[in-house]
Design an enzyme around this catalytic site. Structure first.
Site, mmCIF file in Angstrom:
data_model
loop_
_atom_site.group_PDB
_atom_site.id
_atom_site.type_symbol
_atom_site.label_atom_id
_atom_site.label_comp_id
_atom_site.label_asym_id
_atom_site.label_seq_id
_atom_site.Cartn_x
_atom_site.Cartn_y
_atom_site.Cartn_z
ATOM 1 N N GLN A 194 9.444 -2.065 -36.231
ATOM 2 C CA GLN A 194 9.862 -2.074 -34.838
ATOM 3 C C GLN A 194 8.662 -2.311 -33.924
ATOM 4 O OE1 GLN A 194 11.791 1.766 -35.118
ATOM 5 N NE2 GLN A 194 13.815 0.832 -34.813
ATOM 6 N N GLU A 203 22.864 -9.975 -30.651
ATOM 7 C CA GLU A 203 23.853 -10.477 -31.614
ATOM 8 C C GLU A 203 24.194 -11.940 -31.344
ATOM 9 O OE1 GLU A 203 24.240 -9.233 -34.311
ATOM 10 O OE2 GLU A 203 24.082 -7.065 -34.133
#
Length: 178
Positions: free
Chosen positions: A17, A130
């Protein structure tokens, strides 16, 4: 962040991350292909929050395949903002389900993908969550309409994250980027 088992917890990032944040920070255009539930969206939210706090008069767009998803991401940004120390917070000018505006002039707006998404805006950063799940028939019209809102600057950013969804437009973008 809100953990499925523990509720509200401190956001301690995993090394990948941290790498994602570094990639977003170092590049105007970033694309990430990740598995489900690894924190790709919340990691990007953390970057966007930092961006809003330490800049002035920058507009951000949060786009997702569904309007509800984009508003949920904006809600995560608002929650993260509300949990940082008050001395880091900027004053709030607007705070609703679809928009945030801070006293420093930074704004974030949530929207679903459409041919009109962000049309006419001048965005400092565009987050497309997405992206692989945006319908192929809509992608070309959508991307053609939003790309000019970001490409007019020299430091502006497009940030795309997604899980895989077959060999569609995202698959092509991913392969062309590598």
């Amino acid at each position: 962040i809100v953990h499925v088992d523990h509720g509200l917890i401190r956001f301690d990032m995993y090394p990948f991350q941290e790498d994602l944040i570094q990639n977003i920070n170092d590049n105007r255009f970033s694309i990430s292909l990740c598995s489900r539930q690894v924190g790709k969206s919340i990691t990007t939210v953390a970057y966007l929050l930092h961006f809003m706090l330490f800049n002035k008069y920058k507009d951000l767009g949060i786009i997702a395949n569904k309007g509800l998803t984009a508003r949920k991401i904006l809600a995560k940004l608002k929650l993260a903002y509300s949990k940082i120390p008050p001395w880091l917070q900027s004053g709030i000018v607007e705070w609703n389900k679809g928009n945030i505006e801070l006293e420093n002039g930074c704004k974030a707006a949530a929207s679903s993908t459409s041919g009109d998404a962000a049309r006419g805006d001048s965005l400092a950063a565009l987050f497309i969550d997405e992206a692989a799940f945006i319908d192929d028939n809509l992608w070309e019209e959508f991307y053609t309409s939003v790309y000019p809102t970001v490409s007019s600057g020299t430091t502006t950013k497009i940030i795309m994250v997604s899980t895989a969804n077959g060999m569609n437009h995202y698959y092509k973008l991913w392969n062309d980027a590598v």
